[in-house]
Scaffold this motif. Sequence first.
Motif, PDB file in Angstrom:
ATOM      1  N   MET A  15      29.508 -16.072   8.468  1.00  0.00           N
ATOM      2  CA  MET A  15      28.409 -15.971   7.511  1.00  0.00           C
ATOM      3  C   MET A  15      27.465 -17.152   7.652  1.00  0.00           C
ATOM      4  N   TYR A  16      28.014 -18.341   7.843  1.00  0.00           N
ATOM      5  CA  TYR A  16      27.186 -19.527   8.040  1.00  0.00           C
ATOM      6  C   TYR A  16      26.376 -19.412   9.328  1.00  0.00           C
ATOM      7  N   MET A  17      27.016 -18.909  10.369  1.00  0.00           N
ATOM      8  CA  MET A  17      26.319 -18.767  11.650  1.00  0.00           C
ATOM      9  C   MET A  17      25.182 -17.759  11.540  1.00  0.00           C
ATOM     10  N   ARG A  18      25.415 -16.655  10.850  1.00  0.00           N
ATOM     11  CA  ARG A  18      24.374 -15.645  10.697  1.00  0.00           C
ATOM     12  C   ARG A  18      23.220 -16.179   9.855  1.00  0.00           C
ATOM     13  N   ARG A  19      23.516 -16.931   8.790  1.00  0.00           N
ATOM     14  CA  ARG A  19      22.453 -17.498   7.963  1.00  0.00           C
ATOM     15  C   ARG A  19      21.618 -18.498   8.751  1.00  0.00           C
ATOM     16  N   ARG A  20      22.292 -19.310   9.568  1.00  0.00           N
ATOM     17  CA  ARG A  20      21.566 -20.279  10.391  1.00  0.00           C
ATOM     18  C   ARG A  20      20.696 -19.566  11.420  1.00  0.00           C
ATOM     19  N   GLN A  21      21.220 -18.497  12.008  1.00  0.00           N
ATOM     20  CA  GLN A  21      20.464 -17.745  13.000  1.00  0.00           C
ATOM     21  C   GLN A  21      19.262 -17.051  12.351  1.00  0.00           C
ATOM     22  N   MET A  22      19.433 -16.491  11.181  1.00  0.00           N
ATOM     23  CA  MET A  22      18.323 -15.851  10.485  1.00  0.00           C
ATOM     24  C   MET A  22      17.284 -16.880  10.066  1.00  0.00           C
ATOM     25  N   GLY A  23      17.718 -18.084   9.740  1.00  0.00           N
ATOM     26  CA  GLY A  23      16.787 -19.141   9.395  1.00  0.00           C
ATOM     27  C   GLY A  23      15.953 -19.566  10.586  1.00  0.00           C
ATOM     28  N   GLN A  24      16.534 -19.531  11.769  1.00  0.00           N
ATOM     29  CA  GLN A  24      15.801 -19.889  12.977  1.00  0.00           C
ATOM     30  C   GLN A  24      14.811 -18.805  13.374  1.00  0.00           C
ATOM     31  N   MET A  25      15.086 -17.564  12.977  1.00  0.00           N
ATOM     32  CA  MET A  25      14.224 -16.455  13.366  1.00  0.00           C
ATOM     33  C   MET A  25      12.930 -16.416  12.567  1.00  0.00           C
ATOM     34  N   GLY A  26      12.831 -17.122  11.499  1.00  0.00           N
ATOM     35  CA  GLY A  26      11.589 -17.074  10.748  1.00  0.00           C
ATOM     36  C   GLY A  26      11.783 -17.341   9.279  1.00  0.00           C
ATOM     37  N   ASN A  27      12.851 -18.015   8.946  1.00  0.00           N
ATOM     38  CA  ASN A  27      13.116 -18.428   7.578  1.00  0.00           C
ATOM     39  C   ASN A  27      13.259 -17.234   6.643  1.00  0.00           C
ATOM     40  N   TYR A  28      13.948 -16.180   7.096  1.00  0.00           N
ATOM     41  CA  TYR A  28      14.172 -15.028   6.243  1.00  0.00           C
ATOM     42  C   TYR A  28      15.427 -15.193   5.408  1.00  0.00           C
ATOM     43  N   GLY A  29      16.504 -15.714   5.948  1.00  0.00           N
ATOM     44  CA  GLY A  29      17.753 -15.829   5.215  1.00  0.00           C
ATOM     45  C   GLY A  29      17.851 -17.144   4.478  1.00  0.00           C
ATOM     46  N   GLY A  30      18.091 -17.091   3.188  1.00  0.00           N
ATOM     47  CA  GLY A  30      18.283 -18.297   2.399  1.00  0.00           C
ATOM     48  C   GLY A  30      17.066 -19.182   2.344  1.00  0.00           C
ATOM     49  N   SER A  31      15.894 -18.594   2.280  1.00  0.00           N
ATOM     50  CA  SER A  31      14.688 -19.410   2.289  1.00  0.00           C
ATOM     51  C   SER A  31      14.488 -20.048   0.930  1.00  0.00           C
ATOM     52  N   SER A  32      14.095 -21.292   0.935  1.00  0.00           N
ATOM     53  CA  SER A  32      13.839 -21.984  -0.309  1.00  0.00           C
ATOM     54  C   SER A  32      12.357 -22.019  -0.621  1.00  0.00           C
ATOM     55  N   SER A  33      11.530 -21.455   0.252  1.00  0.00           N
ATOM     56  CA  SER A  33      10.090 -21.511   0.038  1.00  0.00           C
ATOM     57  C   SER A  33       9.623 -20.500  -0.994  1.00  0.00           C
TER      58      SER A  33
END
Length: 114
Positions: free
Chosen positions: A49-67
């Motif tokens: 789950m951590y790896m997927r969240r990090r990967q989604m964050g690298q793809m364009g800040n879609y997963g777990g975005s704080s913006s």
Amino acid sequence: MNPQLKKYYIFLGASLVFSIGLQIVLGYLGVPWFISIGLVMAIFILLPMYMRRRQMGQMGNYGGSSSGAGGGFFGSGGGQSDSANVRYVCLVCNNKHKGGSCPRCGSKMQRADF
């Protein structure tokens, strides 16, 4: 095979091997089996789950975005404020309304008017 999927499967296998090794080490240390199994299951579930969240964050800040910007089908839109501007036109009586069935004639046949 997709290189990212291959990397994910390798990481999943490595986390499984690490979990089993941790289970054996904790067993030798005298930790009760239900605690060690719970810890191993937590690691086996949380690491991917951590790896997927990090990967989604690298793809364009879609997963777990704080913006706070909502990523959508067309990129990072403004979220709900853009969808509030969509109005619908009834195909039967040409009445413009906000959604659902037409308040004038009750028809559900409508088209979006941006």
